[in-house]
Design a protein around this motif. Structure first.
Motif, PDB file in Angstrom:
ATOM      1  N   SER A  69       0.826  -1.213   0.000  1.00  0.00           N
ATOM      2  CA  SER A  69       0.000   0.000   0.000  1.00  0.00           C
ATOM      3  C   SER A  69       0.859   1.261   0.000  1.00  0.00           C
ATOM      4  CB  SER A  69      -0.932   0.000   1.212  1.00  0.00           C
ATOM      5  OG  SER A  69      -0.198  -0.094   2.426  1.00  0.00           O
ATOM      6  N   VAL A  70       2.019   1.204   0.668  1.00  0.00           N
ATOM      7  CA  VAL A  70       2.941   2.346   0.686  1.00  0.00           C
ATOM      8  C   VAL A  70       3.550   2.551  -0.692  1.00  0.00           C
ATOM      9  CG1 VAL A  70       5.127   3.202   1.615  1.00  0.00           C
ATOM     10  CG2 VAL A  70       3.473   2.111   3.127  1.00  0.00           C
ATOM     11  N   LYS A  72       2.370   1.903  -3.480  1.00  0.00           N
ATOM     12  CA  LYS A  72       1.403   2.427  -4.434  1.00  0.00           C
ATOM     13  C   LYS A  72       1.291   3.952  -4.325  1.00  0.00           C
ATOM     14  CE  LYS A  72      -1.480  -1.735  -4.751  1.00  0.00           C
ATOM     15  NZ  LYS A  72      -2.819  -2.333  -4.466  1.00  0.00           N
ATOM     16  N   LYS A  73       1.698   4.481  -3.162  1.00  0.00           N
ATOM     17  CA  LYS A  73       1.628   5.929  -2.936  1.00  0.00           C
ATOM     18  C   LYS A  73       2.950   6.627  -3.241  1.00  0.00           C
ATOM     19  CE  LYS A  73      -1.659   5.383   0.911  1.00  0.00           C
ATOM     20  NZ  LYS A  73      -1.847   5.577   2.387  1.00  0.00           N
ATOM     21  N   LEU A  74       4.055   5.968  -2.922  1.00  0.00           N
ATOM     22  CA  LEU A  74       5.378   6.574  -3.062  1.00  0.00           C
ATOM     23  C   LEU A  74       6.257   5.726  -3.958  1.00  0.00           C
ATOM     24  CD1 LEU A  74       6.078   7.484   0.692  1.00  0.00           C
ATOM     25  CD2 LEU A  74       5.234   9.016  -1.091  1.00  0.00           C
ATOM     26  N   GLN A  75       7.122   6.384  -4.719  1.00  0.00           N
ATOM     27  CA  GLN A  75       8.114   5.696  -5.532  1.00  0.00           C
ATOM     28  C   GLN A  75       9.515   6.038  -5.036  1.00  0.00           C
ATOM     29  OE1 GLN A  75       7.256   6.874  -9.668  1.00  0.00           O
ATOM     30  NE2 GLN A  75       6.616   4.763 -10.016  1.00  0.00           N
TER      31      GLN A  75
END
Length: 339
Positions: free
Chosen positions: A209-210, A212-215
């Protein structure tokens, strides 16, 4: 560590290290808990890594050889994240020169059950530092670092910094306001789980889930020094990170694929400045002065190595890179880029 069943994938980004990668995968094959998918993201110009994998039968392995546009540690990690299973809950990352203890994944993944709020968890390197348990009523001698009932040699650079009032003022894994803190390598082999805000990228894991938010930031190219600090600091702004010292592994530094010492020295300073400003975008004047003073002091120490070590050429090249890096951040500092 008792745990609920969680689906996890493993991403290994590699570059010209087929033998090291094979040893890592052999240790993965012995795990008590096995990844549902192992993604090998290869940036090597040759086919040696692909050939090695073809000659061995490592279960659940998928191989991807990336093109130039996706080559480099952070780019390869982002590429790998795009290939994980849709049902994957946790993504583990390992450098290709790691060897795992048999229950590594069992301990690492189990941490997410014990600490359900965790967004990321890293393992613990056992072969780089000699730790000792404290003796009763032991008085700390100079040059020894004490933490949670254990002690280790602090290192001459930290001792020198202490003389100039530049010693870290936060516990390991947390960044002081002038940066230059203690890494998680200063956490002892106590078997405990410690909270941190910076994780070593080559032994870290994160909830899908993380990711998917941050690259991983495209600021870091190639070798990507301190890319792990950048990413974990950004994650720590939205949730908790931990180091599980029972999730044990060994790091066998493979020099193949590493940058030359000039580039490394420049990255130490320039990337270090960038990561510092990710955590503290507007540091106070005192913190600024301490950051530059520490960077300059460590550069002078490296210059001294030209005369005190056998690797004089390497010391000279890195020192020059550090000096160029220092000049650069004064006159053309990196532009902050939060991926």
């Amino acid at each position: 560590m008792q745990q609920e069943s969680k689906i996890f994938n493993l991403i290994i980004c590699t570059y010209k290290r087929p033998d090291s990668l094979r040893r890592l995968l052999e240790s993965v094959a012995l795990q008590t808990l096995y990844p549902e998918k192992i993604l090998i993201i290869d940036g090597s110009p040759s086919l040696e890594t692909k050939q090695m994998l073809a000659e061995n039968n490592f279960q659940n392995t998928e191989y991807y050889k990336v093109e130039e546009k996706d080559r480099g540690l952070t780019k390869q990690r982002n590429f790998g994240v795009g290939k994980v299973n849709s049902e994957c809950e946790i993504v583990c990352f390992l450098d290709d020169d790691i060897i795992l203890a048999k229950i590594y994944f069992e301990e690492l993944i189990g941490t997410y059950t014990i600490f359900p709020e965790a967004l990321g968890v890293s393992g613990y390197i056992t072969n780089e530092t000699d730790w000792k348990k404290n003796e009763p009523d032991q008085k700390p001698p100079a040059g020894i670092f004490y933490f949670d009932g254990w002690n280790r040699v602090e290192g001459s650079r930290f001792a020198l910094r202490r003389k100039f009032g530049l010693a870290p003022d936060k516990v390991p894994g947390f960044m002081p306001d002038f940066s230059h803190g203690y890494s998680t390598g200063f956490l002892p082999p106590s078997g405990k789980v410690y909270e941190a805000e910076m994780l070593m990228g080559g032994i870290a894991s994160y909830k899908t889930s993380v990711l998917k938010k941050l690259q991983f930031s495209s600021y870091f190219e190639g070798y990507g020094l301190y890319e792990d600090a950048d990413f974990s600091l950004r994650v720590s702004k939205i949730g908790k990170l931990y180091v599980n010292t029972s999730a044990k592994l060994e790091h066998h530094h493979d020099q193949e694929g590493r940058p030359d010492k000039y580039k490394y020295g420049k990255m130490v300073v320039r990337n270090g400045w960038y990561v510092w400003r990710i955590k503290y975008p507007k540091p106070v004047l005192r913190a600024k002065l301490k950051w530059y003073a520490t960077a300059l002091l460590l550069t002078f120490v490296r210059i001294g190595n030209i005369f005190t070590t056998a690797e004089k050429k390497e010391a000279f090249s890195e020192s020059l890179g550090r000096l160029v890096g220092l000049t650069g951040v004064l006159f053309y500092p990196p532009k902050r880029y939060d991926a």
